[in-house]
Design a protein around this motif. Structure first.
Motif, PDB file in Angstrom:
ATOM      1  N   GLN A 135      44.194  31.141  61.273  1.00 18.63           N
ATOM      2  CA  GLN A 135      44.988  32.176  61.917  1.00 18.63           C
ATOM      3  C   GLN A 135      44.071  33.261  62.469  1.00 18.63           C
TER       4      GLN A 135
ATOM      5  N   ARG B  59      42.960  36.899  63.158  1.00 15.41           N
ATOM      6  CA  ARG B  59      43.168  38.210  62.548  1.00 15.41           C
ATOM      7  C   ARG B  59      42.256  39.236  63.235  1.00 15.41           C
TER       8      ARG B  59
ATOM      9  N   THR C  27      38.490  40.167  66.971  1.00  9.35           N
ATOM     10  CA  THR C  27      39.302  39.133  66.335  1.00  9.35           C
ATOM     11  C   THR C  27      38.408  38.038  65.758  1.00  9.35           C
TER      12      THR C  27
ATOM     13  N   GLN D 262      51.905  33.711  64.070  1.00 12.28           N
ATOM     14  CA  GLN D 262      51.306  34.889  64.682  1.00 12.28           C
ATOM     15  C   GLN D 262      52.328  35.997  64.927  1.00 12.28           C
TER      16      GLN D 262
ATOM     17  N   PRO E 291      43.033  42.125  56.576  1.00 13.83           N
ATOM     18  CA  PRO E 291      43.173  41.914  58.031  1.00 13.83           C
ATOM     19  C   PRO E 291      44.601  41.534  58.392  1.00 13.83           C
ATOM     20  N   GLU E 292      45.011  41.906  59.586  1.00 18.81           N
ATOM     21  CA  GLU E 292      46.361  41.592  60.062  1.00 18.81           C
ATOM     22  C   GLU E 292      46.270  40.892  61.408  1.00 18.81           C
ATOM     23  N   ARG E 293      47.377  40.302  61.824  1.00 14.16           N
ATOM     24  CA  ARG E 293      47.442  39.568  63.081  1.00 14.16           C
ATOM     25  C   ARG E 293      47.503  40.535  64.262  1.00 14.16           C
TER      26      ARG E 293
END
Length: 480
Positions: free
Chosen positions: A332, A334, A341, A359, A403-405
């Motif tokens: 994914q 992040r 990213t 996502q 971490p986030e999307r």
């Protein structure tokens, strides 16, 4: 009204996009884009103070006839303690009298430490006495030397303009008076080059100073500023916080005029520019020498954990294969430090259902696509183990904001103030928010506050505390 942190966004002007547009620029920084080069960051007065102490100690030890062992002990104890007491710090006010109590107290502490080590180790009484006398002579000799260093530093600042180029955020009465003081008294080591404010008062603006109303980061790079002073601005307080974060990211020294500055006492972290107290903010965590220790520890810990836990990762992958087939790993995108990213790796805990909506869909408790194996992996956090590879790659740290999307980062940054500021350090496997129960479907605002607190107060000891609390969380399942 234009903000000094404004960034143009060519999207439709929805409220969320307008809030996003007000964020400071978070583009990755190149070494050449930093306001000052490495050599200009070195504080000459601090270097001279270290050299003065070391040379004086060495001369005194040689005069007293100390051997190499005792000489090394005397120099190491004195320099270490005096450094810990911040005698070699960057400073505006080069005052020998102001620093005298701190210098005398640190030398006395070094004398006591040296005496204690000598008595406990059972050293020869004559050698110990010689070392003690060396420290006493040093205390008497070093103060005149320090006075000369301070006088030389003030002279160089006035004669050769050895001053930091300074941007003052806030062009009100306080900001203008600060600029005038800097121009009239260069011995404090600051030379104003511009104001940054959304609505400066032209009647109070000193001549030949530029007014910056655009991106502060661009102004710092263009004007080669090394210091940013946050004075009172015509804008609300949040742009000042954004300005401080921007200055930190670009490696600038950051000084803040405190509220009720007329009544503010001197103390640790307080500088004086004539009658104005200025609070010196700590440097960005990633610019400190201890950050390299953190990175080395992350590499060792991640490599060791991958080797030791490889059988566990294999068993988890086998359980996923039996329950729902391939793929075993979940990849994914992040967002990491400076909005870069990267691809994050996890053991897949959600059954494949055709279209991948990971996502844009927030994971919540009770998701029907999560089977018994997936629930166990999530409950025990075993699905996170492949992220040790992200730590080895340098995408993440062991401890840091989670971490986030990208889609959620844009959404949360538009809604929650200073959410974007989490990205000024690398993300982590675990963090301060997570050990306080903020995992999964919990308050984003609380997570942001915890993450920014972590960055502002980062230390190796805080990282160790978080690791110990994480171990307690995994063992006792508290806050879950």
């Amino acid at each position: 009204m234009r903000r000094f942190s404004a960034v143009a966004v060519p999207e439709a002007p929805t409220p969320a996009r307008e809030a996003e547009a007000r964020r400071p620029s978070q583009r990755p920084l190149k070494p050449s884009s930093v306001g000052r080069d490495v050599l200009s960051r070195v504080n000459a007065v601090a270097v001279l103070l270290v050299l003065a102490d070391a040379v004086t100690l060495a001369a005194v030890c040689a005069h007293r006839g100390l051997g190499w062992g005792w000489s090394a002990a005397v120099v190491a104890s004195a320099v270490t303690i005096r450094g810990a007491w911040r005698l070699y710090r960057r400073r505006l006010w080069l005052s020998w009298l102001q620093d005298l109590p701190r210098s005398a107290a640190s030398t006395a502490l070094a004398f006591a430490l040296l005496s204690g080590i000598g008595l406990i180790s059972g050293s020869d009484a004559r050698e110990l006495a010689a070392a003690q006398w060396a420290m006493i002579v040093f205390a008497l000799v070093i103060e005149p030397v320090r006075w000369c260093v301070f006088a030389f530093g003030r002279w160089c600042r006035r004669k050769f303009d050895r001053c930091d180029r300074t941007i003052i955020v806030g062009a009100g009465e306080v900001g203008v008076n600060l600029a005038k003081t800097m121009l009239e008294h260069p011995q404090f080591g600051l030379r104003p080059v511009a104001f940054a404010d959304s609505g400066p008062d032209p009647d109070r603006q000193p001549p030949l100073l530029e007014v910056v109303e655009g991106d502060l980061a661009d102004a710092i790079v263009r004007l080669k500023a090394g210091t940013v002073v946050l004075a009172f601005s015509h804008t609300r307080d949040s742009p000042l916080v954004e300005a401080a974060i921007t200055a930190h990211r670009l490696g600038c020294s950051t000084l803040v005029v405190p509220r009720m500055y007329e009544l503010h006492p001197d103390g640790p972290g307080i500088e004086r520019l004539r009658s104005y107290p200025l609070m010196r903010l700590g440097t960005a965590p990633t610019s400190r020498p201890t950050w390299w220790i953190k990175r080395a520890a992350d590499l060792l810990l991640a490599a060791f954990a991958l080797v030791v836990l490889s059988p566990v990762i294999g068993l988890c992958a086998l359980a996923v294969l039996v329950e729902s087939g391939r793929p075993l790993l979940f990849r994914q995108v992040r967002v990491g430090m400076d909005d870069r990213t990267f691809t994050l790796y996890k053991i897949r805990s959600v059954r494949q259902t055709g279209e991948d909506d990971s996502q844009s869909t927030w994971s919540v408790v009770g998701d029907s696509r999560v089977g018994p194996v997936g629930r166990f992996l999530r409950r025990t956090s075993l699905d996170e183990l492949p992220q040790l590879w992200n730590v080895l790659r340098g995408d993440m740290c062991v401890v840091g904001p989670r971490p986030e999307r990208p889609g959620f980062v844009r959404e949360f940054s538009a809604i929650h103030e200073l959410y974007w500021a989490r990205h000024r350090v690398p993300t982590g496997l675990t963090g301060l928010a997570q050990v306080h129960g903020l995992r999964g479907d919990t308050s984003i605002a609380d997570r942001s506050r915890y993450d920014n607190y972590y960055i502002a107060n980062w230390s190796l000891w805080l990282d160790l505390r978080i690791l110990l609390m994480t171990a307690g969380e995994l063992c006792c399942r508290r806050n879950r």
